[in-house]
Design a protein around this motif. Structure first.
Motif, mmCIF file in Angstrom:
data_model
loop_
_atom_site.group_PDB
_atom_site.id
_atom_site.type_symbol
_atom_site.label_atom_id
_atom_site.label_comp_id
_atom_site.label_asym_id
_atom_site.label_seq_id
_atom_site.Cartn_x
_atom_site.Cartn_y
_atom_site.Cartn_z
ATOM 1 N N VAL A 43 2.251 3.488 13.491
ATOM 2 C CA VAL A 43 1.419 2.485 12.608
ATOM 3 C C VAL A 43 2.350 2.164 11.314
ATOM 4 C CG1 VAL A 43 -0.454 2.197 11.343
ATOM 5 C CG2 VAL A 43 -0.742 2.940 13.601
ATOM 6 N N ILE A 44 2.861 3.439 10.886
ATOM 7 C CA ILE A 44 3.655 3.182 9.553
ATOM 8 C C ILE A 44 4.830 2.461 9.819
ATOM 9 C CG2 ILE A 44 4.773 4.502 7.747
ATOM 10 C CD1 ILE A 44 2.275 6.787 8.527
ATOM 11 N N ARG A 45 5.475 2.806 10.643
ATOM 12 C CA ARG A 45 7.003 2.133 11.155
ATOM 13 C C ARG A 45 6.706 0.772 11.255
ATOM 14 N NH1 ARG A 45 10.637 4.278 16.381
ATOM 15 N NH2 ARG A 45 11.957 2.220 16.417
ATOM 16 N N LEU A 46 5.619 0.405 11.838
ATOM 17 C CA LEU A 46 5.654 -0.989 12.205
ATOM 18 C C LEU A 46 5.096 -1.853 10.966
ATOM 19 C CD1 LEU A 46 5.492 -3.568 13.996
ATOM 20 C CD2 LEU A 46 3.090 -3.014 14.738
ATOM 21 N N ALA A 47 4.083 -1.257 10.055
ATOM 22 C CA ALA A 47 3.970 -1.985 8.863
ATOM 23 C C ALA A 47 5.236 -2.242 7.812
ATOM 24 C CB ALA A 47 2.767 -1.036 8.102
ATOM 25 N N HIS A 48 6.170 -1.291 8.018
ATOM 26 C CA HIS A 48 7.368 -1.355 7.188
ATOM 27 C C HIS A 48 8.102 -2.376 8.033
ATOM 28 C CE1 HIS A 48 11.279 -0.453 5.586
ATOM 29 N NE2 HIS A 48 11.754 -0.335 7.032
ATOM 30 N N GLN A 49 8.419 -2.473 9.337
ATOM 31 C CA GLN A 49 9.089 -3.541 9.937
ATOM 32 C C GLN A 49 8.421 -4.761 9.675
ATOM 33 O OE1 GLN A 49 8.958 -1.863 13.823
ATOM 34 N NE2 GLN A 49 11.079 -0.753 13.647
ATOM 35 N N GLN A 50 7.229 -4.909 9.430
ATOM 36 C CA GLN A 50 6.631 -6.338 9.196
ATOM 37 C C GLN A 50 6.634 -6.666 7.815
ATOM 38 O OE1 GLN A 50 2.655 -5.314 10.210
ATOM 39 N NE2 GLN A 50 2.701 -5.968 12.385
ATOM 40 N N GLY A 51 7.442 -5.942 7.058
ATOM 41 C CA GLY A 51 7.780 -6.171 5.590
ATOM 42 C C GLY A 51 6.838 -6.049 4.570
ATOM 43 N N PRO A 95 10.879 3.635 2.983
ATOM 44 C CA PRO A 95 10.665 4.243 1.688
ATOM 45 C C PRO A 95 9.671 5.389 1.666
ATOM 46 C CG PRO A 95 10.429 2.250 1.672
ATOM 47 C CD PRO A 95 10.617 2.474 2.810
ATOM 48 N N TYR A 96 10.070 6.839 1.288
ATOM 49 C CA TYR A 96 8.929 7.805 1.312
ATOM 50 C C TYR A 96 9.535 8.750 0.145
ATOM 51 C CZ TYR A 96 12.801 10.930 3.267
ATOM 52 O OH TYR A 96 13.783 11.692 3.197
ATOM 53 N N GLU A 144 0.961 -1.282 -0.183
ATOM 54 C CA GLU A 144 0.093 -0.010 0.089
ATOM 55 C C GLU A 144 0.567 1.292 0.033
ATOM 56 O OE1 GLU A 144 -4.317 -1.006 1.796
ATOM 57 O OE2 GLU A 144 -2.995 0.093 3.102
ATOM 58 N N ARG A 145 0.178 2.317 -0.592
ATOM 59 C CA ARG A 145 0.688 3.566 -0.686
ATOM 60 C C ARG A 145 0.087 4.599 0.453
ATOM 61 N NH1 ARG A 145 -0.366 3.380 -6.818
ATOM 62 N NH2 ARG A 145 -2.260 2.317 -5.493
ATOM 63 N N LEU A 146 0.890 4.781 1.598
ATOM 64 C CA LEU A 146 0.238 5.606 2.743
ATOM 65 C C LEU A 146 0.678 6.690 2.658
ATOM 66 C CD1 LEU A 146 1.083 2.996 5.482
ATOM 67 C CD2 LEU A 146 -0.791 3.136 3.992
ATOM 68 N N GLN A 163 6.091 -4.026 2.487
ATOM 69 C CA GLN A 163 6.591 -3.095 1.312
ATOM 70 C C GLN A 163 5.644 -1.934 1.083
ATOM 71 O OE1 GLN A 163 9.514 -4.280 -0.512
ATOM 72 N NE2 GLN A 163 9.498 -5.611 1.274
ATOM 73 N N ILE A 164 5.516 -1.100 1.959
ATOM 74 C CA ILE A 164 4.884 0.011 2.096
ATOM 75 C C ILE A 164 5.410 1.143 1.192
ATOM 76 C CG2 ILE A 164 3.429 -0.406 3.985
ATOM 77 C CD1 ILE A 164 5.152 1.631 5.501
ATOM 78 N N GLN A 165 4.762 2.083 0.664
ATOM 79 C CA GLN A 165 5.583 3.475 0.432
ATOM 80 C C GLN A 165 4.736 4.651 0.857
ATOM 81 O OE1 GLN A 165 8.141 3.774 -2.263
ATOM 82 N NE2 GLN A 165 8.349 1.768 -2.078
ATOM 83 N N LEU A 166 5.447 5.704 1.255
ATOM 84 C CA LEU A 166 4.937 6.723 2.363
ATOM 85 C C LEU A 166 4.915 8.069 1.489
ATOM 86 C CD1 LEU A 166 3.553 7.359 4.917
ATOM 87 C CD2 LEU A 166 5.928 8.000 5.866
ATOM 88 N N TRP A 167 4.050 8.602 1.408
ATOM 89 C CA TRP A 167 3.935 10.154 0.893
ATOM 90 C C TRP A 167 4.141 10.860 2.300
ATOM 91 C CZ3 TRP A 167 4.657 10.404 -3.930
ATOM 92 C CH2 TRP A 167 4.044 9.563 -4.900
#
Length: 341
Positions: free
Chosen positions: A164-172, A202-203, A142-144, A174-178
């Protein structure tokens, strides 16, 4: 006081230090804080910022002052001075209420220190719980999008929305952040981008007014923001620009979540219209200041409207992510948020 270490607040050998967030991302300067008026200035100048972090800093300073020999009456007076530093952030009020209750104990010095330390430890745990509930909503790839700064710089722990964003990234996942730059003080561009760099998330940094284009192109899947105060009906105040994002998300049918600890819910505030909104200095809009210096790009006497926060109505919110779970429209209508306090 025992040693405590957060990203923006720490105690060492019973001394309190605050990371000067106005100097980030290019300078990391720790300020030794010993006086109440000094803390008020730090809060108002956003050297320490974020509703949970402001509450922690104020509480720890009162504990420090107690250890320095201030009387019970002096400490209670200091609590009232600190309470007025930022009127919108209800965490500050809640923490000072807890400290005031500790100060009426017979051993008020020990009680104040214990209370401040407990408040800090509690926020660390609340952040972890919010992160777990929120990250469960995020789907792989997802792109957050987020606004302002809600990470470790704004809390004692991993953060609220950014946690939330940090944990989603740590869970692998593959998020992208705006990352919204967050005008006028650029908390996104200076602080959230810095935290992303530190954590390898990744942002891409965007100007606030670019979010609509990204949503129209289908490049935003989910939005997470923080809150400084949540009213009993679910309306909430957050950094100015949040309401615009909520309207855009509603139009484009993008899930929009507010992430905050239960301590941010104010059951005594019936709706968003009752939330006090702080007005900031005109210079923040006429130009910009930071570790690089100051620039004024408008006429020096330009009339300015500069609210620090805006209020997002509950009807635009997909869900409220609290430390106790995720609550959606029907749950809020039933008064669940209020009962959580």
């Amino acid at each position: 006081m025992k040693n405590i270490a957060g990203l923006s607040i720490k105690t060492e050998q019973s001394q309190l230090y605050i990371l000067d967030q106005t100097q980030l991302p290019h300078q990391q300067s720790w300020l030794h804080c010993t006086e109440v008026n000094q803390m008020v200035t730090m809060i108002q100048q956003l050297q320490v910022r974020g509703a949970p972090a402001i509450g922690m800093a104020a509480s720890l300073l009162l504990a420090y002052r107690a250890e320095q020999g201030d009387s019970r009456e002096q400490l209670l007076q200091s609590a009232e001075v600190l309470r007025a530093a930022r009127p919108t952030a209800v965490n500050l009020m809640n923490n000072l209420d807890a400290m005031a209750a500790a100060l009426v104990q017979q051993d008020y010095v020990g009680a104040a220190v214990e209370c401040a330390e407990q408040l800090f430890a509690e926020d660390v745990q609340l952040c972890l719980q919010m992160a777990a509930h929120g990250a469960a909503l995020v789907q792989p790839g997802e792109r957050l999008l987020t606004h302002c700064n809600t990470g470790g710089l704004a809390t004692a722990g991993v953060g609220t929305a950014f946690g939330v964003i940090r944990l989603a990234h740590q869970q692998g996942k593959q998020i992208q952040l705006w990352v919204d730059e967050t005008r006028p003080l650029l908390q996104g561009g200076r602080l959230t981008a810095w935290e992303c760099q530190q954590l390898g998330i990744p942002y891409q940094l965007i100007c606030d007014n670019m979010a609509a284009m990204l949503m129209a192109r289908g490049q935003v899947d989910r939005i997470f923001v923080g809150a400084d105060r949540i009213a009993a009906n679910g309306d909430f105040a957050n950094k100015v620009g949040t309401y615009s994002l909520a309207v855009l998300a509603h139009y484009h049918r993008i899930p929009f979540y507010v992430v905050a600890p239960h301590t941010t819910v104010d059951p005594g505030c019936s709706d968003g219209g009752q939330i006090p909104i702080e007005q900031r200095p005109a210079a923040e809009v006429r130009g910009v200041s930071g570790s690089f210096g100051s620039v004024c790009w408008s006429p020096e006497q330009a009339s300015v409207f500069n609210p620090a926060f805006d209020v997002t109505p509950a009807k635009l919110v997909t869900g409220w992510v609290l430390d106790s779970g995720v609550f959606e429209g029907a749950a809020v209508a039933a008064g669940v948020l209020t009962r959580l306090r």
